[in-house]
Design a protein around this motif. Sequence first.
Motif, short mmCIF file in Angstrom:
data_model
loop_
_atom_site.label_atom_id
_atom_site.label_comp_id
_atom_site.label_asym_id
_atom_site.label_seq_id
_atom_site.Cartn_x
_atom_site.Cartn_y
_atom_site.Cartn_z
N MET A 79 -68.65 43.91 112.05
CA MET A 79 -69.05 43.41 110.73
C MET A 79 -70.22 44.23 110.20
O MET A 79 -71.22 44.40 110.89
CB MET A 79 -69.43 41.93 110.82
CG MET A 79 -69.91 41.35 109.50
SD MET A 79 -70.33 39.60 109.68
CE MET A 79 -70.90 39.28 108.02
N THR A 80 -70.09 44.74 108.99
CA THR A 80 -71.14 45.55 108.39
C THR A 80 -72.36 44.70 108.11
O THR A 80 -72.25 43.58 107.59
CB THR A 80 -70.66 46.20 107.09
OG1 THR A 80 -69.45 46.93 107.35
CG2 THR A 80 -71.70 47.14 106.53
N GLU A 81 -73.56 45.21 108.45
CA GLU A 81 -74.78 44.45 108.27
C GLU A 81 -75.89 45.36 107.77
O GLU A 81 -75.83 46.58 107.94
CB GLU A 81 -75.20 43.78 109.58
CG GLU A 81 -75.32 44.75 110.74
CD GLU A 81 -75.50 44.03 112.06
OE1 GLU A 81 -76.01 42.89 112.06
OE2 GLU A 81 -75.15 44.60 113.11
N PRO A 82 -76.92 44.80 107.13
CA PRO A 82 -78.05 45.63 106.68
C PRO A 82 -78.75 46.30 107.85
O PRO A 82 -78.71 45.81 108.99
CB PRO A 82 -78.97 44.62 105.98
CG PRO A 82 -78.10 43.44 105.67
CD PRO A 82 -77.07 43.40 106.73
N VAL A 83 -79.43 47.40 107.56
CA VAL A 83 -80.02 48.20 108.62
C VAL A 83 -81.06 47.42 109.41
O VAL A 83 -81.18 47.57 110.63
CB VAL A 83 -80.62 49.51 108.05
CG1 VAL A 83 -81.73 49.22 107.06
CG2 VAL A 83 -81.11 50.41 109.17
N GLN A 84 -81.84 46.55 108.73
CA GLN A 84 -82.88 45.80 109.43
C GLN A 84 -82.27 44.83 110.43
O GLN A 84 -82.74 44.70 111.57
CB GLN A 84 -83.76 45.07 108.43
CG GLN A 84 -85.05 44.50 109.03
CD GLN A 84 -85.96 43.93 107.97
OE1 GLN A 84 -85.53 43.65 106.85
NE2 GLN A 84 -87.22 43.77 108.29
N SER A 85 -81.19 44.15 110.02
CA SER A 85 -80.52 43.21 110.94
C SER A 85 -79.85 43.96 112.08
O SER A 85 -79.89 43.52 113.24
CB SER A 85 -79.48 42.39 110.17
OG SER A 85 -80.08 41.67 109.12
N TRP A 86 -79.24 45.09 111.75
CA TRP A 86 -78.58 45.89 112.80
C TRP A 86 -79.59 46.37 113.83
O TRP A 86 -79.35 46.31 115.03
CB TRP A 86 -77.88 47.08 112.13
CG TRP A 86 -77.34 48.09 113.09
CD1 TRP A 86 -76.17 48.04 113.78
CD2 TRP A 86 -77.96 49.33 113.46
NE1 TRP A 86 -76.01 49.16 114.56
CE2 TRP A 86 -77.09 49.97 114.38
CE3 TRP A 86 -79.14 49.97 113.10
CZ2 TRP A 86 -77.40 51.21 114.95
CZ3 TRP A 86 -79.44 51.20 113.67
CH2 TRP A 86 -78.58 51.80 114.57
N TRP A 87 -80.75 46.83 113.37
CA TRP A 87 -81.78 47.33 114.29
C TRP A 87 -82.30 46.20 115.18
O TRP A 87 -82.50 46.37 116.38
CB TRP A 87 -82.91 47.95 113.49
CG TRP A 87 -83.93 48.68 114.32
CD1 TRP A 87 -85.18 48.26 114.63
CD2 TRP A 87 -83.78 49.95 114.95
NE1 TRP A 87 -85.83 49.19 115.40
CE2 TRP A 87 -84.99 50.24 115.61
CE3 TRP A 87 -82.74 50.88 115.02
CZ2 TRP A 87 -85.20 51.42 116.33
CZ3 TRP A 87 -82.96 52.06 115.72
CH2 TRP A 87 -84.15 52.31 116.37
N ALA A 88 -82.53 45.00 114.58
CA ALA A 88 -83.03 43.86 115.36
C ALA A 88 -82.02 43.44 116.42
O ALA A 88 -82.39 43.09 117.55
CB ALA A 88 -83.35 42.70 114.42
N ARG A 89 -80.73 43.47 116.05
CA ARG A 89 -79.70 43.10 117.03
C ARG A 89 -79.63 44.12 118.16
O ARG A 89 -79.45 43.76 119.32
CB ARG A 89 -78.34 42.99 116.32
CG ARG A 89 -77.21 42.48 117.23
CD ARG A 89 -76.00 42.10 116.41
NE ARG A 89 -75.49 43.22 115.64
CZ ARG A 89 -74.69 44.17 116.14
NH1 ARG A 89 -74.33 44.12 117.42
NH2 ARG A 89 -74.26 45.15 115.37
N ARG A 90 -79.80 45.39 117.86
CA ARG A 90 -79.81 46.42 118.89
C ARG A 90 -81.03 46.28 119.80
O ARG A 90 -80.96 46.49 121.00
CB ARG A 90 -79.79 47.81 118.24
CG ARG A 90 -78.46 48.18 117.60
CD ARG A 90 -77.38 48.23 118.63
NE ARG A 90 -76.12 48.70 118.07
CZ ARG A 90 -74.98 48.76 118.75
NH1 ARG A 90 -74.97 48.38 120.01
NH2 ARG A 90 -73.88 49.18 118.19
#
Length: 277
Positions: free
Chosen positions: A1-12
Amino acid sequence: MTEPVQSWWARRQFSRGTEVPYAIGTYRSQWAAYPELIRQYHPELNHGIALSQVPLAADVLLCWECRVGHRFAATPSEQRERPGRVRRQSAWCPECSTLARPQPVVLGEARAIPRRARPPVTLCTKTPDLPSGEPFSSACAPAPASAAEARLRAALGSRIAFTSGVNAIKVARPFFRHTEVWPDILLPELRVAIEYDTVGRHGLEHVGKREQADRRKDRALRTAGWEVIRIRTGRLEPLGPYDLQMPSVSTRGVDRIIDVLRDIRGPLIVDAFLITG
């Protein structure tokens, strides 16, 4: 699922259990094949995350800005697949691409095909009228900004006697609106320029379009009768026959540079400028 960069970074960060899931420079070599995307990406628009920290297949929305100033959101895959590597420049930006689309042709109506006029290149008039290859002190040369470059200049100055106070070399053909180039360090007596290349803060310096400019600069110097030694740090590969790869410049590194100078100009000439005692 495509997500904003800030959310993607936090999940990583959470899944990998580390503050920096991908170090700067991790994907630099892959992104180097897309210099236009490197120009369009700005870390300050993406919460400080460098492009070389983003996998090319990541399903994340990044903010891009074309050279005209249009900003838009797209995933790395969307950007890479939009124009390929050989399409016209406008295809890298959706808005520019829309504006560049040809208007429908009405049968029976004559229509002239507009051509974009390129603005004339205005050359800087501050460059003195000197023969090609002549070193001089330029009013346009940027001030040295690298502490490592300053240390290298000081280390070389303690080992080799060379004329100081010059920061530019006159060249025959224009180089970015100037008929001069500004190497990091000049050894006028040996006609050798030394460049200190790093990957930069965001891991994208001296790759892609910037690497092409480095190669142009080297060609201009060699055409003017100078040779170039590039100190390539990090993962940067050599560009020329005399380039040196080293993590940093130490006493041993200066010895290697002097050995290369001997290869270029010969031991007899180089040793005559060495400082002994």
